[in-house]
Design a protein around this motif. Structure first.
Motif, PDB file in Angstrom:
ATOM      1  N   LYS A   1       1.280   4.117  -2.997  1.00  0.00           N
ATOM      2  CA  LYS A   1       1.043   5.539  -2.732  1.00  0.00           C
ATOM      3  C   LYS A   1       2.297   6.389  -2.944  1.00  0.00           C
ATOM      4  O   LYS A   1       2.245   7.604  -2.801  1.00  0.00           O
TER       5      LYS A   1
ATOM      6  N   SER B   1       0.827  -1.204   0.000  1.00  0.00           N
ATOM      7  CA  SER B   1       0.000   0.000   0.000  1.00  0.00           C
ATOM      8  C   SER B   1       0.862   1.255   0.000  1.00  0.00           C
ATOM      9  O   SER B   1       0.611   2.203  -0.768  1.00  0.00           O
ATOM     10  N   LEU B   2       1.884   1.273   0.842  1.00  0.00           N
ATOM     11  CA  LEU B   2       2.774   2.438   0.904  1.00  0.00           C
ATOM     12  C   LEU B   2       3.566   2.598  -0.389  1.00  0.00           C
ATOM     13  O   LEU B   2       3.816   3.716  -0.840  1.00  0.00           O
TER      14      LEU B   2
ATOM     15  N   TYR C   1       5.271   6.090  -1.205  1.00  0.00           N
ATOM     16  CA  TYR C   1       6.055   6.338  -0.001  1.00  0.00           C
ATOM     17  C   TYR C   1       7.240   5.388   0.157  1.00  0.00           C
ATOM     18  O   TYR C   1       8.167   5.673   0.903  1.00  0.00           O
TER      19      TYR C   1
END
Length: 115
Positions: free
Chosen positions: A27, A23-24, A29
Motif C-alpha cells: 500500500k 500489506s503495508l 506505507y
C-alpha cells in the motif's frame, strides 16, 4: 489469567507480522532495506505517505482536544491535563513492566469468583 498468559496474548505471531508488513509495503506505507549489520534480515521504514498519515492523525487529535478543552476555565484545563498526564505515565510504566499489577489484580479477581 496468569502473567505468562498475558505475555502470550501480547505476542505477535511472526507470520501475521510478516503479512501485515507485506500489506503495508504493497500500500506504500513501508519500505524494506537490507540490514547493513546482518545480510539475512531487513529493516522496515515508514514512507512519506505513512508519515503524512501520522501527521494528519496528530493534527485531527490536536484540533479535537483544543475544541474539547476550549470552554473549560484555565484552572480546570490545567488540572485535567495534569491528571491525564499522570494516568498516561502510570500506564506506560505498567506496560513497560509487563503489566504485573494488572495481572495481580486479575488473578485476585479470578480467585474471588471461584470461591
Amino acid at each position: 489469567i496468569t502473567q505468562a498468559e498475558v505475555r502470550e496474548q501480547l505476542r505477535v505471531d511472526k507470520g501475521a507480522a510478516a503479512r501485515r508488513a507485506a500489506s503495508l509495503e504493497a500500500k506504500g506505507y513501508l519500505i524494506r532495506q537490507a540490514n547493513p549489520k546482518d545480510g539475512r534480515s531487513q529493516l522496515l521504514f515508514a514512507t512519506e505517505k505513512a508519515e503524512g498519515l501520522r501527521n494528519s492523525k496528530a493534527q485531527v487529535e490536536t484540533t479535537f482536544y483544543e475544541w474539547l478543552l476550549a470552554e473549560l476555565p484555565e484552572a480546570e484545563k490545567a488540572a485535567f491535563c495534569k491528571t491525564l498526564d499522570t494516568l498516561y505515565r502510570r500506564s506506560k510504566q505498567e506496560s513497560r513492566a509487563g503489566f504485573p499489577h494488572i495481572t495481580a489484580l486479575t488473578e485476585q479477581g479470578e480467585g474471588e469468583r471461584h470461591e
